[in-house]
Design an enzyme around this catalytic site. Structure first.
Site, PDB file in Angstrom:
ATOM      1  N   ASN A 166       0.843  -1.201   0.000  1.00 36.99           N
ATOM      2  CA  ASN A 166       0.000   0.000   0.000  1.00 36.99           C
ATOM      3  C   ASN A 166       0.885   1.260   0.000  1.00 36.99           C
ATOM      4  OD1 ASN A 166      -2.319   1.582   0.096  1.00 36.99           O
ATOM      5  ND2 ASN A 166      -3.353   0.159   1.455  1.00 36.99           N
ATOM      6  N   HIS A 224      23.873   0.061  11.307  1.00 36.72           N
ATOM      7  CA  HIS A 224      25.182   0.706  11.507  1.00 36.72           C
ATOM      8  C   HIS A 224      25.818   0.112  12.760  1.00 36.72           C
ATOM      9  CE1 HIS A 224      24.474   3.883   8.496  1.00 36.72           C
ATOM     10  NE2 HIS A 224      23.206   3.747   8.867  1.00 36.72           N
ATOM     11  N   GLY A 267      -0.333  -1.450   8.769  1.00 41.70           N
ATOM     12  CA  GLY A 267       0.239  -0.149   8.435  1.00 41.70           C
ATOM     13  C   GLY A 267       1.232   0.346   9.474  1.00 41.70           C
ATOM     14  N   LYS A 276      12.538  -9.136  16.500  1.00 43.05           N
ATOM     15  CA  LYS A 276      12.978 -10.543  16.572  1.00 43.05           C
ATOM     16  C   LYS A 276      12.095 -11.368  15.648  1.00 43.05           C
ATOM     17  CE  LYS A 276      15.459 -10.508  20.746  1.00 43.05           C
ATOM     18  NZ  LYS A 276      14.981  -9.855  21.949  1.00 43.05           N
TER      19      LYS A 276
HETATM   20  C1  LIG Z   1      -2.719  -4.440   3.114  1.00 41.51           C
HETATM   21  C2  LIG Z   1      -3.336  -3.202   3.673  1.00 41.51           C
HETATM   22  O1  LIG Z   1      -3.302  -2.209   3.041  1.00 41.51           O
HETATM   23  S1  LIG Z   1      -3.959  -3.238   5.240  1.00 41.51           S
HETATM   24  C3  LIG Z   1      -4.740  -1.664   5.484  1.00 41.51           C
HETATM   25  C4  LIG Z   1      -4.257  -1.029   6.716  1.00 41.51           C
HETATM   26  N1  LIG Z   1      -4.876  -1.607   7.887  1.00 41.51           N
HETATM   27  C5  LIG Z   1      -4.171  -1.954   8.923  1.00 41.51           C
HETATM   28  O2  LIG Z   1      -2.951  -1.808   8.957  1.00 41.51           O
HETATM   29  C6  LIG Z   1      -4.924  -2.522  10.038  1.00 41.51           C
HETATM   30  C7  LIG Z   1      -4.086  -3.492  10.853  1.00 41.51           C
HETATM   31  N2  LIG Z   1      -4.931  -4.021  11.895  1.00 41.51           N
HETATM   32  C8  LIG Z   1      -4.518  -4.203  13.134  1.00 41.51           C
HETATM   33  O3  LIG Z   1      -3.376  -3.936  13.516  1.00 41.51           O
HETATM   34  C9  LIG Z   1      -5.581  -4.748  14.077  1.00 41.51           C
HETATM   35  O4  LIG Z   1      -5.156  -4.420  15.372  1.00 41.51           O
HETATM   36  C10 LIG Z   1      -5.807  -6.238  13.956  1.00 41.51           C
HETATM   37  C11 LIG Z   1      -6.586  -6.563  12.701  1.00 41.51           C
HETATM   38  C12 LIG Z   1      -4.495  -6.975  13.884  1.00 41.51           C
HETATM   39  C13 LIG Z   1      -6.606  -6.607  15.192  1.00 41.51           C
HETATM   40  O5  LIG Z   1      -6.887  -7.964  15.193  1.00 41.51           O
HETATM   41  P1  LIG Z   1      -7.880  -8.607  16.270  1.00 41.51           P
HETATM   42  O6  LIG Z   1      -7.820 -10.064  16.120  1.00 41.51           O
HETATM   43  O7  LIG Z   1      -9.209  -7.947  16.175  1.00 41.51           O
HETATM   44  O8  LIG Z   1      -7.167  -8.158  17.602  1.00 41.51           O
HETATM   45  P2  LIG Z   1      -7.850  -7.814  18.961  1.00 41.51           P
HETATM   46  O9  LIG Z   1      -8.533  -6.507  18.848  1.00 41.51           O
HETATM   47  O10 LIG Z   1      -8.641  -9.002  19.418  1.00 41.51           O
HETATM   48  O11 LIG Z   1      -6.587  -7.617  19.859  1.00 41.51           O
HETATM   49  C14 LIG Z   1      -5.970  -8.626  20.608  1.00 41.51           C
HETATM   50  C15 LIG Z   1      -4.960  -7.935  21.512  1.00 41.51           C
HETATM   51  O12 LIG Z   1      -3.938  -7.399  20.673  1.00 41.51           O
HETATM   52  C16 LIG Z   1      -3.805  -5.999  20.867  1.00 41.51           C
HETATM   53  N3  LIG Z   1      -3.522  -5.388  19.598  1.00 41.51           N
HETATM   54  C17 LIG Z   1      -4.263  -5.462  18.463  1.00 41.51           C
HETATM   55  N4  LIG Z   1      -3.686  -4.775  17.481  1.00 41.51           N
HETATM   56  C18 LIG Z   1      -2.565  -4.243  18.006  1.00 41.51           C
HETATM   57  C19 LIG Z   1      -1.554  -3.415  17.471  1.00 41.51           C
HETATM   58  N5  LIG Z   1      -1.600  -3.020  16.197  1.00 41.51           N
HETATM   59  N6  LIG Z   1      -0.513  -3.067  18.264  1.00 41.51           N
HETATM   60  C20 LIG Z   1      -0.482  -3.467  19.560  1.00 41.51           C
HETATM   61  N7  LIG Z   1      -1.425  -4.271  20.125  1.00 41.51           N
HETATM   62  C21 LIG Z   1      -2.453  -4.635  19.354  1.00 41.51           C
HETATM   63  C22 LIG Z   1      -5.163  -5.570  21.410  1.00 41.51           C
HETATM   64  O13 LIG Z   1      -5.055  -4.376  22.144  1.00 41.51           O
HETATM   65  C23 LIG Z   1      -5.533  -6.744  22.263  1.00 41.51           C
HETATM   66  O14 LIG Z   1      -4.827  -6.670  23.479  1.00 41.51           O
HETATM   67  P3  LIG Z   1      -5.545  -7.110  24.873  1.00 41.51           P
HETATM   68  O15 LIG Z   1      -5.855  -8.577  24.709  1.00 41.51           O
HETATM   69  O16 LIG Z   1      -4.512  -6.806  25.891  1.00 41.51           O
HETATM   70  O17 LIG Z   1      -6.795  -6.299  24.938  1.00 41.51           O
END
Ligand SMILES: CC(=O)SCCNC(=O)CCNC(=O)[C@H](O)C(C)(C)COP(=O)(O)OP(=O)(O)OC[C@H]1O[C@@H](n2cnc3c(N)ncnc32)[C@H](O)[C@@H]1OP(=O)(O)O
Length: 188
Positions: free
Chosen positions: A84, A114, A141, A165
């Site tokens: 993307n 570095h 993202g 890691k």
């Molecule tokens: C190819 C493209 O163009 S993609 C388009 C751009 N979109 C994105 O980048 C979206 C990426 N999505 C994410 O990062 C989302 O967080 C997802 C889809 C990974 C979440 O997935 P889910 O299975 O719904 O995760 P869920 O909400 O159940 O979270 C589980 C735990 O992980 C944590 N968590 C979820 N995402 C993140 C994150 N990005 N960073 C840190 N912690 C996170 C949650 O806070 C939760 O913690 P908890 O159990 O202590 O409450």
């Protein structure tokens, strides 16, 4: 005696200002400028530019400009890879990405590093570690993939993660530093 490029690709200390490497980076930047300036309707032009920039890319590559990399020639992509907007791949060492792997906007893949010792760093020498990302991975993202890291097939990396890691296959991992949050095997 090894060239600076051979040292670079072998993960040894090398001089990035070497004439051959500077010329290859300049060539890549000129192609990137054309790619990033091209219009959404210039699909043939983009395909032609990407074939020159990324000779080791599989079929069905989709890169949404802007896109940036150092050389392009050190990036090996499987089929149907998607980047993307605004992804950066510092491919000083080989970057290997599997089939159908997806990258959200602003993902940064850094093989370049570095020396931690300031005296060696001051010499201007640097080095790099390869990065490998498996098939069917989704990187959210703004994630940063650090030098030397491998991410296993089918895993998901949360948005904004800093992957320092190796991450195994079939997991959801997220955070800074990126840690495994849960297995995805039972969700398949
Ligand atoms: C190819 C493209 O163009 S993609 C388009 C751009 N979109 C994105 O980048 C979206 C990426 N999505 C994410 O990062 C989302 O967080 C997802 C889809 C990974 C979440 O997935 P889910 O299975 O719904 O995760 P869920 O909400 O159940 O979270 C589980 C735990 O992980 C944590 N968590 C979820 N995402 C993140 C994150 N990005 N960073 C840190 N912690 C996170 C949650 O806070 C939760 O913690 P908890 O159990 O202590 O409450």
């Amino acid at each position: 005696m090894k060239t600076e490029k051979e040292k670079m690709l072998a993960g040894e200390l090398y001089d990035a200002l070497d004439a051959q490497l500077t010329q290859e980076r300049t060539q890549a930047r000129l192609l990137l400028k054309q790619l990033n300036d091209s219009g959404e309707d210039q699909t043939e032009e983009r395909t032609h530019l990407l074939a020159q920039l990324l000779p080791q890319a599989g079929a069905g590559l989709w890169i949404q400009p802007p896109f940036y990399c150092d050389y392009g020639s050190n990036i090996r992509l499987g089929e149907k890879v998607f980047f993307n907007f605004n992804c950066v791949v510092l491919d000083v060492a080989p970057v290997t990405i599997g089939h159908r792997t997806l990258f959200g906007p602003n993902v940064q893949i850094y093989t370049a590093t570095h020396p931690m010792d300031h005296q060696i760093r001051a010499s201007g020498l640097e080095f790099a570690k390869p990065i490998t990302i498996g098939d069917d991975v989704w990187v959210g993202g703004s994630a940063v993939i650090c030098p030397g890291v491998s991410i296993g097939a089918r895993s998901v990396i949360g948005a904004g993660s800093v992957v320092t890691k190796d991450i195994p296959a079939d997991v959801f991992a997220a955070g800074n530093p990126c840690k495994v949050i849960r297995s995805l095997r039972e969700e398949a």
